[in-house]
Design an enzyme around this catalytic site. Structure first.
Site, PDB file in Angstrom:
ATOM      1  N   GLU A  12       5.015  -3.438  12.292  1.00 18.33           N
ATOM      2  CA  GLU A  12       4.012  -2.386  12.042  1.00 18.33           C
ATOM      3  C   GLU A  12       2.842  -3.090  11.371  1.00 18.33           C
ATOM      4  OE1 GLU A  12       6.332   0.900  13.461  1.00 18.33           O
ATOM      5  OE2 GLU A  12       4.221   0.623  12.999  1.00 18.33           O
ATOM      6  N   CYS A  61      -2.990   1.647   6.952  1.00 17.77           N
ATOM      7  CA  CYS A  61      -3.124   1.017   8.269  1.00 17.77           C
ATOM      8  C   CYS A  61      -3.678   1.991   9.296  1.00 17.77           C
ATOM      9  CB  CYS A  61      -1.753   0.551   8.731  1.00 17.77           C
ATOM     10  SG  CYS A  61      -0.574   1.905   8.716  1.00 17.77           S
ATOM     11  N   GLU A 103       8.779   3.605  14.277  1.00 21.95           N
ATOM     12  CA  GLU A 103       9.540   4.020  13.101  1.00 21.95           C
ATOM     13  C   GLU A 103       9.472   5.534  12.991  1.00 21.95           C
ATOM     14  OE1 GLU A 103       7.716   1.443  10.003  1.00 21.95           O
ATOM     15  OE2 GLU A 103       9.591   0.329  10.120  1.00 21.95           O
ATOM     16  N   ASN A 129       0.811  -1.228   0.000  1.00 18.81           N
ATOM     17  CA  ASN A 129       0.000   0.000   0.000  1.00 18.81           C
ATOM     18  C   ASN A 129       0.840   1.273   0.000  1.00 18.81           C
ATOM     19  OD1 ASN A 129       0.806  -0.443   2.648  1.00 18.81           O
ATOM     20  ND2 ASN A 129      -1.068   0.381   3.519  1.00 18.81           N
TER      21      ASN A 129
END
Ligand SMILES: NC(=O)c1ccc[n+]([C@@H]2O[C@H](COP(=O)([O-])OP(=O)(O)OC[C@H]3O[C@@H](n4cnc5c(N)ncnc54)[C@H](O)[C@@H]3O)[C@@H](O)[C@H]2O)c1
Ligand SMILES: O=C[C@H](O)CS(=O)(=O)O
Length: 483
Positions: A256, A290, A464, A158
């Site tokens: 993640e 997400c 991150e 994505n």
């Protein structure tokens, strides 16, 4: 090919140890344009021995890369950053071709992805240690931080560029080497990144892109003792499998994973701003992020006004090919994504949900889906329990703060949450009560390289971006000297 200026960025081979290679067993995989179902490219499936060679190359490249000063690594990373921005139009076109997002969103992702390289090029020079007063008169204690070593990254379709640079930038800045396995749907963007890494002077073996059967490649990377860290971005289900596979070699892990973001609008919210924020948080990348708003909770005092304005704004969204400048919403990535969207709508209708706009796929060719709003939603619906990952906006009504906090937290996920309100005491209470790694207050866009991105519970481990992102690629060592 859709007017890519620099054709040498359009790579159809894997990148290992500074070389462009084909699969030695002759297997290939197709890359399809999700807007047209047309074949875009054919890329190789590497054999097991080729993946092992990539790990060996990353191991061989480690010592000389670590031996460079942080400033020297910074200079090379900044060159990579400069080349990415210089070629941003081509990178965006390649991304739209294989992933489908509107060109403007692809361009934004290139800039966002590049920002991690610039950020960690600077952070490389700030790997500080510490001295600690000795526990005995003749002891001197120092703490130093050193690169983890060979690392691996497995990334989703994505955000085919940013999910790679969000890992590779801190890894290389810290002095690690990396093997990237991109998603099979979007390898071309990863390979274009590799071409620019090569041009930037990133030494052979420091950055590698392997393509192959995901389960097998993942197993090799997880089982290798030379790979000391795995960074994964993708679904929670796969993240759990990788976590299990990494256990025997006790790797450092960054995960993640999936999300199920609540988007809450309180009675005292600026309704216009909340509508704008909901559109951004829900429909970016056609709902395939997400951190997308998965559930929209609106307080009873304003639900009629909000819903009317929101439906009007959704109705104005244009669905089409990402190369069309009028397009706001591109195609979903594949037929499975279309089928999941249909199943979530059917389930909502079976529990007395009401489709106010959209509700169905748009055309036979391409995976286009109408931006959809469903009212009268309940917590027992799939749209409340699962990550929809599509352009569906379910609206739930709530009465008070305690009720909506309970509803919002009623999920195993814990990545992002959003709410709109003006009462400052409520803002602090709700920010602290929401069980998520990131909270947007009066904004629907929270992703930035300067802040720690990540989730809790089934949304993952680690962060991150920000200064914290570098620690994921560093090991701490304590040195005790007897004098
Ligand atoms: N938290 C985040 O930052 C973040 C960002 C983007 C996407 N995601 C999540 O990713 C999901 C969508 O992306 P996706 O469909 O690519 O996810 P996915 O988990 O299916 O695939 C992600 C990557 O894992 C690989 N993979 C799949 N099965 C594997 C296996 N058994 N072993 C090793 N590798 C394997 C895939 O080839 C791909 O490269 C959503 O759940 C979304 O929430 C999370
Ligand atoms: O899918 C979620 C990614 O992390 C994209 S972003 O960081 O929210 O842009």
């Amino acid at each position: 090919m859709h007017r890519v200026q620099d054709a040498s960025l359009f790579r159809q081979q894997a990148y290992v140890n500074g070389q462009w290679i084909d699969g030695d067993l002759g297997f290939t995989q197709d890359v399809i344009n999700p807007a047209t179902n047309e074949l875009v490219a054919c890329v190789p499936q590497l054999s097991e021995s080729q993946v092992h060679s990539a790990i060996s190359a990353a191991q061989q490249a480690l010592a000389p890369w670590q031996a460079l000063t942080a400033k020297a690594r910074q200079q090379i990373l900044l060159k990579w950053h400069q080349l990415i921005l210089q070629h941003s139009d081509d990178l965006a076109r390649i991304m739209t071709l294989e992933q489908g997002k509107p060109l403007a969103e692809a361009q934004a992702e290139v800039n966002y992805g590049a920002s991690f390289i610039e950020w960690f090029a600077e952070e490389a020079k700030r790997v500080y240690g510490e001295t600690i007063p000795g526990h005995q008169a003749d002891k001197r204690i120092t703490v130093i931080k050193q690169a983890v070593g060979v690392t691996a990254a497995i990334t989703p379709w994505n955000f085919p560029l940013a999910m790679i640079t969000r890992k590779a930038a801190p890894a290389l800045a810290a002095g690690c080497s990396m093997i990237v396995k991109p998603a099979p749907q979007t390898p071309l963007t990863a390979l274009a990144l590799a071409e620019l890494a090569h041009r930037a002077g990133i030494p052979n073996g420091v950055f590698n892109v392997v393509i192959g059967e995901a389960k097998k490649v993942g197993q090799i990377l997880c089982e290798s003792h030379q790979v000391r860290k795995l960074s994964f971005t993708g679904s929670t289900a796969v993240g759990v499998k990788l976590m299990q596979q990494c256990a025997p070699t006790v790797k450092k892990l960054s995960l993640e994973l999936g999300g199920n973001a609540p988007f809450i609008v309180f009675n005292d919210a600026d309704i216009e701003a909340a509508v704008t924020g909901a559109i951004q948080a829900k429909f970016r990348n056609a709902g395939q992020t997400c951190v997308c708003a998965n559930r929209i909770y609106v307080q009873s005092g304003i639900i009629k006004q909000f819903t009317s304005k929101f439906v009007k704004a959704v109705t104005a969204l244009n669905v089409g090919d990402g190369f069309d400048v009028e397009t706001d919403i591109g195609p979903l990535i594949n037929q499975d994504a279309v089928d999941k969207a249909k199943s979530h709508i059917a389930n909502a209708l079976s529990f007395n949900g009401k489709v106010l706009v959209g509700g169905q796929p748009l055309t036979d060719s391409g995976h286009f889906f109408a931006p959809t709003v469903i009212s009268n939603c309940q917590q027992n619906m799939l749209v409340a329990k699962e990550e929809t990952f599509g352009p569906i906006a379910p609206i739930f009504e709530f009465d008070d703060e305690a009720q909506v906090i309970e509803m919002a937290n009623d999920t195993d996920f814990g990545l992002a949450a959003y709410f709109y309100a003006n009462d400052i005491s409520l803002v602090y209470r709700v920010s602290e009560a929401l069980e998520f790694g990131m909270v947007g207050v009066n904004t629907g866009l929270i992703s930035t390289e300067v802040a720690p991105f990540g989730g809790i519970k089934s949304s993952g481990i680690g962060r991150e971006g920000s200064r914290h992102g570098l620690d994921e690629y560093l090991e701490m060592k304590y040195v005790c000297v007897s004098i």
